[in-house]
Motif scaffolding. Structure first.
Motif, PDB file in Angstrom:
ATOM      1  N   ASP A  29     109.527  65.103  -5.977  1.00  9.59           N
ATOM      2  CA  ASP A  29     109.252  66.070  -4.908  1.00  9.59           C
ATOM      3  C   ASP A  29     108.938  65.318  -3.618  1.00  9.59           C
ATOM      4  O   ASP A  29     107.893  64.671  -3.508  1.00  9.59           O
ATOM      5  N   GLY A  51     110.763  73.185  -4.011  1.00 13.37           N
ATOM      6  CA  GLY A  51     111.575  71.974  -4.045  1.00 13.37           C
ATOM      7  C   GLY A  51     111.006  70.945  -3.094  1.00 13.37           C
ATOM      8  O   GLY A  51     109.803  70.929  -2.834  1.00 13.37           O
ATOM      9  N   SER A  52     111.850  70.085  -2.538  1.00 11.19           N
ATOM     10  CA  SER A  52     111.412  69.056  -1.601  1.00 11.19           C
ATOM     11  C   SER A  52     111.570  69.551  -0.161  1.00 11.19           C
ATOM     12  O   SER A  52     112.559  70.207   0.176  1.00 11.19           O
TER      13      SER A  52
END
Length: 447
Positions: A29, A51-52
Motif C-alpha cells: 500500500d 488501494g494505494s
C-alpha cells in the motif's frame, strides 16, 4: 501511524523539520510517510483505504504540504496536509479519471501547477487566500498544450507550450497580464521548442530549434526579446547540448556537433561564446556532465584522451585541472554527482573492476577526494556487502544527515539509508535484515 517497514520511497520533500515521502508498506500500500530524523519513519495517513494513493510531485506552500495523490473516490488530484490532517484541495476532474496535477512552482506567494485532464495540460494558479484560477488556456482546443516545467525569471513564470495554432514556443505568465506567448519565433507548427531553461545575468537562457540552424543556444530578455545566441557548429545541421549551469558571470554547458567532439563551452557576459578546452582532442567527445558549483569552483565529470572518466575543476580565474580519475576506460562509470553544503558527493562509482563504490565524498574546499578509508580515497558505505551493488540513486540532505535510496537485497528491495555529513571516521551503515526498516521502527539504518 504505527505501521512498521516501508519500501520504494520517492518524492522526498522537507517540511517543518520532517522529511515527507511516498512509500509502500509490507502489503504494497503506497501512501504518505514522514521521518523526523530521530524516531522511526511512520505512515502519515491511509489516504486511499481502497488501494494505494501513490503520492508524488510534492511542494511546500503557505506552510502546508501540497502533493498529487489518488483518493478513495477520486482520481489523481491535489491533496493538502496541514500537519494534522489531509484534505482534498479540489476534485478538478470529477470521478476516477483525475486531473493529473504536476509541475508545482511557487512564485510571489502563489502556487502554479499544471492540470492534465483528458490530455490537455494547462497552467493553473492557487493564491495564498485559497482561490484557484485556471489561467487563460494556452491551447483553447482539446489538444494538449505540452506545458513544460515552469521556470521563475525576473518575477514571472516562463514555460514552453503549444496553443494548438503555433508550435511549441516560449510563454510567460504574470498576475497583471496573465499567460501570453512571448513570441511566435518559429511561425507554423514546428515552434522554437525551448527546453533546459536557466535564469542567468538578467536573461533567460535555453536550448531551442532555430530556423536554418537546428538546436542552438538562445536567450530571452524584455529588451531584446527571443535571440539566437550563437551557432556553435555552423558546419553541422544541429548542436548537441546538455547541462546548462550558471557560474559567476558566465554560463557553462556541454556542446558539440551531433554526438562528436562534445566538450565544455562557456558564454561570456560580453556575448563571446567558445569552447574552453578540448579535453579529448579530435572528433571524440569528453562528454562533460554533472556540472556542479561549490566553493566558487565549477566541478564536472568528463573523459580524457585515455578514455578514463575523471573529475575536473574550473575556477573563475580560468584555471582548470584534473582532480582524480575513476579508471576503467570506456567502462568506468559514475551514476551521479552533486554538491551539497560545500562538499561534493558521487555515488555508484564503478572503475570496471567490479569494485563498485556505493558512495564517495570529495573534499571540495581542497579540490580533491578526502582520504576516508584504508582502501583508497573514498568514503565507503557498502550498503549491500559483497560483489553486488546497492545502486543508490537519490541524495537528500536532512537535519545534518545524508539520506540515500538504495537497493538492499531481494527481500527488502529499495530502502532508505542515513549517513552523517561530517563524521570523517563513519563506519559502514548496517544493511543486515536486523537493521532493516521492516524489522525495526527505525526506517533509516544509521551509519
Amino acid at each position: 501511524p504505527g505501521v512498521e517497514g516501508f519500501f520504494y520511497p520517492g518524492a522526498l520533500t522537507v517540511h517543518e523539520d520532517k522529511l515527507y515521502f511516498g512509500a509502500a508498506d509490507g502489503d504494497g500500500d503506497y501512501e504518505l510517510w514522514a521521518y523526523d530524523g530521530v524516531n522511526g519513519a511512520f505512515r502519515v495517513a491511509d489516504i486511499n483505504p481502497s488501494g494505494s494513493s501513490d503520492p508524488y510531485a510534492m511542494v511546500v506552500f503557505d506552510g502546508k504540504l501540497y502533493f498529487e495523490a489518488e483518493g478513495e473516490n477520486v482520481g489523481e488530484e491535489i491533496f493538502v496536509y496541514n500537519g494534522t490532517s489531509i484534505e482534498l484541495l479540489a476534485d478538478f476532474e470529477a470521478g476516477q479519471d483525475g486531473s493529473f496535477p504536476d509541475d508545482f512552482t511557487v512564485v510571489q506567494g502563489e502556487l502554479f501547477f499544471t492540470l492534465d485532464p483528458v490530455d490537455s495540460a494547462e497552467l493553473h494558479r492557487l493564491s495564498s487566500s485559497g482561490n484557484i484560477e485556471k489561467l487563460p488556456s494556452v491551447n483553447p482546443t482539446t489538444a494538449d498544450s505540452d506545458t513544460t516545467l515552469p521556470v521563475v525569471h525576473n518575477g514571472q513564470v516562463f514555460f514552453g507550450a503549444s496553443d494548438g495554432v503555433h508550435g511549441a514556443e516560449l510563454w510567460k505568465y504574470n498576475s497583471t497580464h496573465g499567460a501570453s506567448m512571448v513570441a511566435d519565433f518559429v511561425p507554423g507548427s514546428d515552434g522554437l521548442d525551448p527546453w533546459l531553461m536557466v535564469s542567468h545575468n538578467g536573461k533567460l537562457f535555453f536550448f531551442g530549434i532555430f530556423p536554418g540552424r537546428g538546436w542552438e543556444l538562445g536567450s530571452y530578455s524584455e529588451d531584446e526579446g527571443v535571440q539566437w545566441v550563437a551557432d556553435l557548429t555552423p558546419w553541422d545541421a544541429s548542436t548537441t547540448f546538455n547541462s546548462l549551469c550558471s557560474f559567476g558571470s558566465r554560463l557553462f554547458f556541454a556542446a558539440g556537433p551531433g554526438d562528436s567532439n562534445v566538450e565544455l563551452w562557456v558564454h561570456e557576459e560580453s556575448g563571446l561564446t567558445y569552447m574552453i578546452r578540448d579535453l579529448w582532442p579530435g572528433r571524440l567527445s569528453s562528454w562533460p556532465r554533472f556540472l556542479s558549483v561549490a566553493n566558487e569552483t565549477l566541478f564536472f565529470m568528463a573523459r580524457g584522451e585515455n578514455s578514463n572518466l575523471a573529475l575536473f575543476r574550473y575556477s573563475e580565474d580560468d584555471a582548470m585541472d584534473k582532480v582524480l580519475e575513476i579508471g576503467g576506460g570506456d567502462n568506468g562509470l559514475v551514476n551521479s554527482m552533486v554538491a551539497v553544503d560545500g562538499q561534493l558527493y558521487m555515488w555508484w562509482v564503478d572503475d570496471a573492476t567490479r569494485n563498485v563504490i556505493d558512495l564517495a565524498r570529495v573534499d571540495v574546499a581542497a579540490g580533491m577526494l578526502e582520504p576516508m578509508s584504508e582502501t583508497g580515497n573514498f568514503t565507503l558505505f557498502d550498503l549491500l556487502p559483497g560483489p553486488a551493488t546497492s545502486e543508490p540513486w537519490y541524495l537528500q540532505e536532512f537535519q545534518g544527515e545524508m539520506l540515500a535510496v538504495a537497493y538492499m537485497d531481494r527481500r527488502y528491495g529499495l530502502e532508505m539509508f542515513s549517513f552523517p555529513w561530517s563524521d570523517a571516521s563513519a563506519s559502514t551503515p548496517s544493511s543486515s535484515p536486523s537493521a532493516s526498516p521492516s524489522a525495526s521502527p527505525s526506517a533509516s539504518p544509521s551509519a
